[in-house]
Scaffold this motif. Structure first.
Motif, PDB file in Angstrom:
ATOM      1  N   SER A 231      28.303   8.161 -15.731  1.00 35.25           N
ATOM      2  CA  SER A 231      27.217   8.240 -16.709  1.00 35.25           C
ATOM      3  C   SER A 231      25.909   8.649 -16.047  1.00 35.25           C
ATOM      4  CB  SER A 231      27.057   6.896 -17.432  1.00 35.25           C
ATOM      5  OG  SER A 231      26.620   5.886 -16.542  1.00 35.25           O
ATOM      6  N   LEU A 232      25.686   8.219 -14.797  1.00 38.61           N
ATOM      7  CA  LEU A 232      24.466   8.615 -14.085  1.00 38.61           C
ATOM      8  C   LEU A 232      24.509  10.094 -13.710  1.00 38.61           C
ATOM      9  CD1 LEU A 232      23.984   5.508 -11.767  1.00 38.61           C
ATOM     10  CD2 LEU A 232      22.577   6.149 -13.741  1.00 38.61           C
ATOM     11  N   PHE A 233      25.675  10.571 -13.282  1.00 35.32           N
ATOM     12  CA  PHE A 233      25.817  12.000 -12.992  1.00 35.32           C
ATOM     13  C   PHE A 233      25.606  12.844 -14.249  1.00 35.32           C
ATOM     14  CE2 PHE A 233      28.231  11.280  -8.920  1.00 35.32           C
ATOM     15  CZ  PHE A 233      27.500  12.181  -8.155  1.00 35.32           C
ATOM     16  N   ALA A 234      25.951  12.280 -15.399  1.00 34.43           N
ATOM     17  CA  ALA A 234      25.847  13.043 -16.646  1.00 34.43           C
ATOM     18  C   ALA A 234      24.410  13.327 -17.046  1.00 34.43           C
ATOM     19  CB  ALA A 234      26.551  12.283 -17.771  1.00 34.43           C
ATOM     20  N   VAL A 235      23.463  12.532 -16.543  1.00 32.65           N
ATOM     21  CA  VAL A 235      22.057  12.753 -16.908  1.00 32.65           C
ATOM     22  C   VAL A 235      21.572  14.126 -16.441  1.00 32.65           C
ATOM     23  CG1 VAL A 235      19.690  11.926 -16.676  1.00 32.65           C
ATOM     24  CG2 VAL A 235      21.553  10.284 -16.962  1.00 32.65           C
ATOM     25  N   PRO A 236      21.615  14.438 -15.133  1.00 30.46           N
ATOM     26  CA  PRO A 236      21.177  15.784 -14.730  1.00 30.46           C
ATOM     27  C   PRO A 236      22.062  16.898 -15.269  1.00 30.46           C
ATOM     28  CG  PRO A 236      22.130  14.610 -12.867  1.00 30.46           C
ATOM     29  CD  PRO A 236      21.979  13.615 -13.972  1.00 30.46           C
ATOM     30  N   SER A 330      29.574  19.654 -10.656  1.00 34.89           N
ATOM     31  CA  SER A 330      30.868  19.719  -9.964  1.00 34.89           C
ATOM     32  C   SER A 330      31.454  18.360  -9.603  1.00 34.89           C
ATOM     33  CB  SER A 330      30.728  20.557  -8.685  1.00 34.89           C
ATOM     34  OG  SER A 330      30.364  21.881  -8.994  1.00 34.89           O
ATOM     35  N   TRP A 331      30.844  17.288 -10.009  1.00 35.21           N
ATOM     36  CA  TRP A 331      31.308  15.940  -9.658  1.00 35.21           C
ATOM     37  C   TRP A 331      32.499  15.489 -10.503  1.00 35.21           C
ATOM     38  CZ3 TRP A 331      31.105  12.664 -13.846  1.00 35.21           C
ATOM     39  CH2 TRP A 331      30.315  13.095 -14.930  1.00 35.21           C
ATOM     40  N   ASN A 332      32.717  16.144 -11.637  1.00 34.38           N
ATOM     41  CA  ASN A 332      33.629  15.619 -12.660  1.00 34.38           C
ATOM     42  C   ASN A 332      35.057  15.438 -12.187  1.00 34.38           C
ATOM     43  OD1 ASN A 332      31.502  17.595 -13.624  1.00 34.38           O
ATOM     44  ND2 ASN A 332      31.805  16.394 -15.484  1.00 34.38           N
ATOM     45  N   GLY A 333      35.605  16.446 -11.504  1.00 39.89           N
ATOM     46  CA  GLY A 333      37.002  16.371 -11.110  1.00 39.89           C
ATOM     47  C   GLY A 333      37.277  15.206 -10.176  1.00 39.89           C
ATOM     48  N   VAL A 334      36.431  15.040  -9.151  1.00 38.32           N
ATOM     49  CA  VAL A 334      36.595  13.930  -8.208  1.00 38.32           C
ATOM     50  C   VAL A 334      36.432  12.602  -8.933  1.00 38.32           C
ATOM     51  CG1 VAL A 334      35.664  12.833  -6.137  1.00 38.32           C
ATOM     52  CG2 VAL A 334      35.810  15.323  -6.267  1.00 38.32           C
ATOM     53  N   THR A 351      41.455   4.247 -19.883  1.00 37.68           N
ATOM     54  CA  THR A 351      40.357   4.165 -18.930  1.00 37.68           C
ATOM     55  C   THR A 351      39.624   5.506 -18.804  1.00 37.68           C
ATOM     56  OG1 THR A 351      41.909   4.606 -17.119  1.00 37.68           O
ATOM     57  CG2 THR A 351      41.388   2.308 -17.596  1.00 37.68           C
ATOM     58  N   SER A 352      40.379   6.599 -18.869  1.00 35.40           N
ATOM     59  CA  SER A 352      39.734   7.920 -18.848  1.00 35.40           C
ATOM     60  C   SER A 352      38.833   8.087 -20.062  1.00 35.40           C
ATOM     61  CB  SER A 352      40.790   9.029 -18.829  1.00 35.40           C
ATOM     62  OG  SER A 352      41.577   8.959 -17.663  1.00 35.40           O
ATOM     63  N   ALA A 353      39.309   7.618 -21.210  1.00 36.12           N
ATOM     64  CA  ALA A 353      38.496   7.687 -22.424  1.00 36.12           C
ATOM     65  C   ALA A 353      37.288   6.768 -22.313  1.00 36.12           C
ATOM     66  CB  ALA A 353      39.340   7.312 -23.645  1.00 36.12           C
ATOM     67  N   GLY A 354      37.482   5.565 -21.740  1.00 32.25           N
ATOM     68  CA  GLY A 354      36.365   4.636 -21.597  1.00 32.25           C
ATOM     69  C   GLY A 354      35.271   5.187 -20.709  1.00 32.25           C
ATOM     70  N   ALA A 355      35.649   5.763 -19.549  1.00 31.27           N
ATOM     71  CA  ALA A 355      34.653   6.375 -18.668  1.00 31.27           C
ATOM     72  C   ALA A 355      33.983   7.559 -19.347  1.00 31.27           C
ATOM     73  CB  ALA A 355      35.323   6.814 -17.370  1.00 31.27           C
ATOM     74  N   ALA A 356      34.769   8.330 -20.095  1.00 32.57           N
ATOM     75  CA  ALA A 356      34.204   9.483 -20.788  1.00 32.57           C
ATOM     76  C   ALA A 356      33.284   9.065 -21.931  1.00 32.57           C
ATOM     77  CB  ALA A 356      35.329  10.374 -21.326  1.00 32.57           C
ATOM     78  N   ILE A 357      33.524   7.876 -22.532  1.00 33.04           N
ATOM     79  CA  ILE A 357      32.623   7.383 -23.575  1.00 33.04           C
ATOM     80  C   ILE A 357      31.232   7.144 -23.007  1.00 33.04           C
ATOM     81  CG2 ILE A 357      32.117   5.341 -24.989  1.00 33.04           C
ATOM     82  CD1 ILE A 357      35.090   5.194 -25.642  1.00 33.04           C
ATOM     83  N   LEU A 358      31.169   6.530 -21.824  1.00 41.24           N
ATOM     84  CA  LEU A 358      29.863   6.305 -21.191  1.00 41.24           C
ATOM     85  C   LEU A 358      29.160   7.629 -20.918  1.00 41.24           C
ATOM     86  CD1 LEU A 358      30.611   3.437 -18.625  1.00 41.24           C
ATOM     87  CD2 LEU A 358      29.815   3.268 -20.995  1.00 41.24           C
ATOM     88  N   VAL A 359      29.915   8.608 -20.440  1.00 38.82           N
ATOM     89  CA  VAL A 359      29.340   9.933 -20.187  1.00 38.82           C
ATOM     90  C   VAL A 359      28.854  10.569 -21.483  1.00 38.82           C
ATOM     91  CG1 VAL A 359      29.861  12.284 -19.403  1.00 38.82           C
ATOM     92  CG2 VAL A 359      30.687  10.313 -18.094  1.00 38.82           C
ATOM     93  N   SER A 360      29.633  10.423 -22.543  1.00 33.76           N
ATOM     94  CA  SER A 360      29.258  11.018 -23.824  1.00 33.76           C
ATOM     95  C   SER A 360      28.007  10.371 -24.411  1.00 33.76           C
ATOM     96  CB  SER A 360      30.417  10.894 -24.825  1.00 33.76           C
ATOM     97  OG  SER A 360      31.517  11.663 -24.414  1.00 33.76           O
ATOM     98  N   VAL A 361      27.879   9.051 -24.235  1.00 32.43           N
ATOM     99  CA  VAL A 361      26.660   8.379 -24.705  1.00 32.43           C
ATOM    100  C   VAL A 361      25.440   8.942 -23.987  1.00 32.43           C
ATOM    101  CG1 VAL A 361      25.428   6.188 -24.734  1.00 32.43           C
ATOM    102  CG2 VAL A 361      27.822   6.256 -25.403  1.00 32.43           C
TER     103      VAL A 361
END
Length: 403
Positions: A231-236, A330-334, A351-361
């Motif tokens: 979620s922090l990487f998703a900001v920039p 480029s951080w997403n795959g890792v 869990t993939s969906a849960g992590a992606a939910i935080l990114v989507s928020v």
């Protein structure tokens, strides 16, 4: 003796193609939106709201669609959402911000399905020693779709106008969907029990569907931290994607075509960067070290973007965009591979969906807050500085594993 292709090749190619189409569908919004806004009289900040609405669509699917994805299959679900998103593009022809926001939301649903669908397929087909690389190849489809949008969208708009261009873009989304349609029967692993029980129907018992993805990432401290890191990487990343073109046009006086080229260069960096970071992570056997490097470069390039002026030479902005693409985008795959590694085998989709939910928020909140900061202060540099600080917080949150 007749040689055969490795078993992971077909799944990677198919998921990569669908991931690219999904990314193109989302990335064309901030590029085509300036032309639409100019004709309909919308202000520049509307692009941030359209991008946020697109992210909201991904969040809607992540929260409510994980069970449906398990029943239909990841590949088939993603194909159906791409068809729906392509069909909805025609509604941009109506001069209504409300309709445009709804359309962007629907188009974003495929983006929400891409990560859990691809993770579920690749986790089953990827060799353990190549997992980070395989996930990074899949994620390389995201910047490739963005690069196609940055190079192709402005040119088609200039030649044919944005109205006719929408139909061209819809065709480009549908093409890989049609080509991979029959592969879903081979790649998907569906839940027959859920199909028979009809658990996709909205009942009181199915309320757990909405909380299962978020609950799943709290079962392990390291998994929760890694999800927050995403979620922090998703900001920039979200702010670069949403505002690079409009910033270059309004702030630095670039033409739409030239701004699209810079955007495409950033996405090109993401194609190579995602594969490179995946290889580095497998070579070092440390996702933490790789993500730390990405966070540092993401913070620096984001702050520098806010400091650019019309006096900066074009080559310096292109180099900045290229470096940012190699790290900020480029951080997403890792990250996705690490989330899958830390997950119980039977909960990878959740869990993939849960992590992606935080990114989507964050993809919803970050562009909205960025637009508000620019509107209230009239300055992009302050907004980009705040975004850079968020990238540095990754270094604080990253779990420190011995292995």
């Amino acid at each position: 003796m007749k040689s055969t292709a490795p078993t992971w090749l077909m799944p990677v190619v198919a998921i990569f193609a669908l991931q690219t189409a999904s990314a193109f569908l989302s990335r064309l919004i901030p590029i085509v939106a300036p032309a639409i806004a100019e004709e309909f009289g919308w202000n520049g900040s509307s692009i941030g709201y359209l991008s946020a609405s697109n992210a909201l669509g991904g969040l809607v699917f992540l929260v409510a669609g994980s069970s449906l994805l398990r029943q239909i299959g990841g590949t088939r679900m993603l194909q159906l959402l791409l068809i729906l998103g392509a069909a909805c593009m025609g509604f941009f022809l109506y001069p209504s911000m409300g309709i445009a926001l709804a359309v962007c939301c629907v188009m974003g649903m495929s983006n929400g399905a891409a990560n859990p669908a691809g993770s579920e397929v690749l986790q089953r087909f990827s060799p353990p020693g190549m997992r980070n690389l395989m996930f990074s190849i899949k994620q390389a489809g995201v910047p490739l779709g963005g690069m196609m949008a940055g190079l192709f969208v402005p040119v088609v708009i200039a030649l044919a106008g944005w109205r006719f261009s929408l139909f061209v873009f819809a065709f480009l989304v549908l093409l890989p969907t049609v080509l991979t349609w029959k592969l879903s029967a081979v790649l998907d692993e569906t839940s027959k029990v859920e199909k028979r029980s009809g658990s996709w129907m909205p009942t009181m018992q199915s309320l757990r569907i909405f909380v299962a993805p978020l609950t799943s990432i709290t079962q392990d401290r390291g998994l929760l931290k890694m999800s927050i890191v995403g979620s922090l990487f998703a900001v920039p990343q979200s702010c670069w994607f949403a505002f690079t073109v409009i910033y270059l046009v309004d702030g630095l006086g670039f033409s739409l075509s030239l701004a699209g080229v810079v955007f495409a260069v950033m996405q090109l960096g993401g194609v190579f960067g995602r594969i490179a970071l995946g290889w580095i992570s497998d070579y070092l056997r440390s996702s933490t070290a790789t993500l730390s490097i990405a966070a540092l470069f993401s913070a620096v390039t984001t702050v520098l973007l806010g400091l650019t002026t019309p006096e900066w030479p074009l080559w310096s902005i292109i180099v900045l965009a290229l470096i940012s693409g190699c790290t900020t985008a480029s951080w997403n795959g890792v990250h996705i591979a690490e989330v899958a590694r830390r997950s119980p085998p039977n909960l990878i989709a959740e869990t993939s969906a849960g992590a992606a939910i935080l990114v989507s928020v964050v993809n919803i909140v970050a562009p909205t807050v960025f637009a508000i900061l620019v509107a209230t202060t009239g300055r992009y540099d302050i907004a980009f500085l705040c975004v850079g600080v968020c990238a540095l917080l990754v270094l604080v949150i990253l779990p420190r594993d011995r292995r």
